[in-house]
Enzyme design. Structure first.
Site, PDB file in Angstrom:
ATOM      1  N   SER A 233     -53.921 -24.261  -3.287  1.00 23.20           N
ATOM      2  CA  SER A 233     -54.283 -25.383  -2.422  1.00 23.20           C
ATOM      3  C   SER A 233     -53.011 -25.875  -1.746  1.00 23.20           C
ATOM      4  O   SER A 233     -51.906 -25.632  -2.237  1.00 23.20           O
ATOM      5  CB  SER A 233     -54.890 -26.522  -3.256  1.00 23.20           C
ATOM      6  OG  SER A 233     -55.056 -27.703  -2.485  1.00 23.20           O
TER       7      SER A 233
ATOM      8  N   TYR B 238     -55.233 -32.130 -10.621  1.00 25.41           N
ATOM      9  CA  TYR B 238     -55.485 -30.989  -9.740  1.00 25.41           C
ATOM     10  C   TYR B 238     -54.175 -30.499  -9.122  1.00 25.41           C
ATOM     11  O   TYR B 238     -53.878 -29.303  -9.122  1.00 25.41           O
ATOM     12  CB  TYR B 238     -56.471 -31.414  -8.658  1.00 25.41           C
ATOM     13  CG  TYR B 238     -56.849 -30.336  -7.674  1.00 25.41           C
ATOM     14  CD1 TYR B 238     -57.662 -29.272  -8.048  1.00 25.41           C
ATOM     15  CD2 TYR B 238     -56.425 -30.398  -6.346  1.00 25.41           C
ATOM     16  CE1 TYR B 238     -58.031 -28.291  -7.140  1.00 25.41           C
ATOM     17  CE2 TYR B 238     -56.793 -29.429  -5.427  1.00 25.41           C
ATOM     18  CZ  TYR B 238     -57.592 -28.376  -5.826  1.00 25.41           C
ATOM     19  OH  TYR B 238     -57.955 -27.408  -4.922  1.00 25.41           O
TER      20      TYR B 238
END
Length: 237
Positions: free
Chosen positions: A114, A127
């Site tokens: 990401s 995350y």
């Protein structure tokens, strides 16, 4: 069509069957249900995958869970689950297939991380931590196994219009359920997939796929204080 043979995996067998049935060359697609949280099952899963076609050339690590909660409010078990799935599960599967790649002196690890693996944003602490960890691991894997002709491509998406926000864990571990504007207005999965395939074929070390959010990569590198202010001002949730 490029003639690739696929092994597709997730926890949801019915969804895998739907995906296979929508593809024109069903004979080139095998289904292997897999749960990344089952760390001790990865060697077994790799052996089963090898039984389909006799070899594997590319592993695409694309599973993961996102998060939407403040650090102060987030249960420690939520952080553990994020690390177990996003990091440890990916590492376990990668290590299970690594001996096969080394023995055939060829293999390509493609890991979807990401933009949050490169810089941070509020409500995504766990995350971000897991995605940052993946970058550290796979950068080293690339270095250690260049001699074995192994490739590593790290794919860093920005906002893509999937269910990632809907399924994101909240402070107590329950799903967020609601989508958010940034995700809903992100790239379509089809556009993202085409860009990712191109990066894989070109054996890129690292690729950033998104819209204006990609600029965060360069702000982090050259103007980190400015990035800090921009992220806070945008109030991305």
């Amino acid at each position: 069509m490029k003639g690739y043979k696929l092994v597709i995996s997730s926890r949801k067998l019915k969804d895998l069957q739907l995906v296979k049935n929508r593809c024109p060359n069903k004979d080139y697609i095998s289904i292997l249900p897999l749960d990344l949280a089952a760390l001790d099952k990865m060697s077994e899963m790799v052996n089963e995958a090898l039984s389909f076609y006799g070899r594997i050339d590319i592993l695409i690590n694309n599973a993961g869970i996102s998060q939407r909660s403040l650090i102060m409010e987030t249960d420690l078990e939520v952080y553990k689950k994020l690390m177990d799935v996003n990091y440890m599960g990916t590492i376990a599967l990668t290590k299970a297939i690594l001996p096969h790649f080394v023995s055939q002196k060829n293999g390509h690890f493609v890991t979807v991380t990401s933009l949050m693996g490169k810089f941070g944003s509020p409500y995504r602490s766990g995350y971000c931590g897991a995605k940052h960890a993946l970058h550290g691991f796979f950068d080293v894997l690339r270095m250690e196994h260049e001699k074995d002709n192994l490739k590593v491509t790290l794919v860093c998406p920005g906002f893509v219009n999937t269910n990632v926000a809907i399924n994101a864990l909240t402070a107590d571990g329950t799903p967020q359920v609601d989508n958010d504007t940034a995700t809903r207005n992100g790239l379509s999965p089809q556009v993202f997939a085409k860009k990712m395939v191109k990066a894989i074929e070109n054996e890129k070390f690292e690729v950033y796929i998104g819209r204006k959010e990609v600029m965060g990569i360069y702000l982090k590198r050259f103007f980190p204080i400015l990035l800090h202010k921009v992220v806070l001002r945008n109030k991305v949730r």
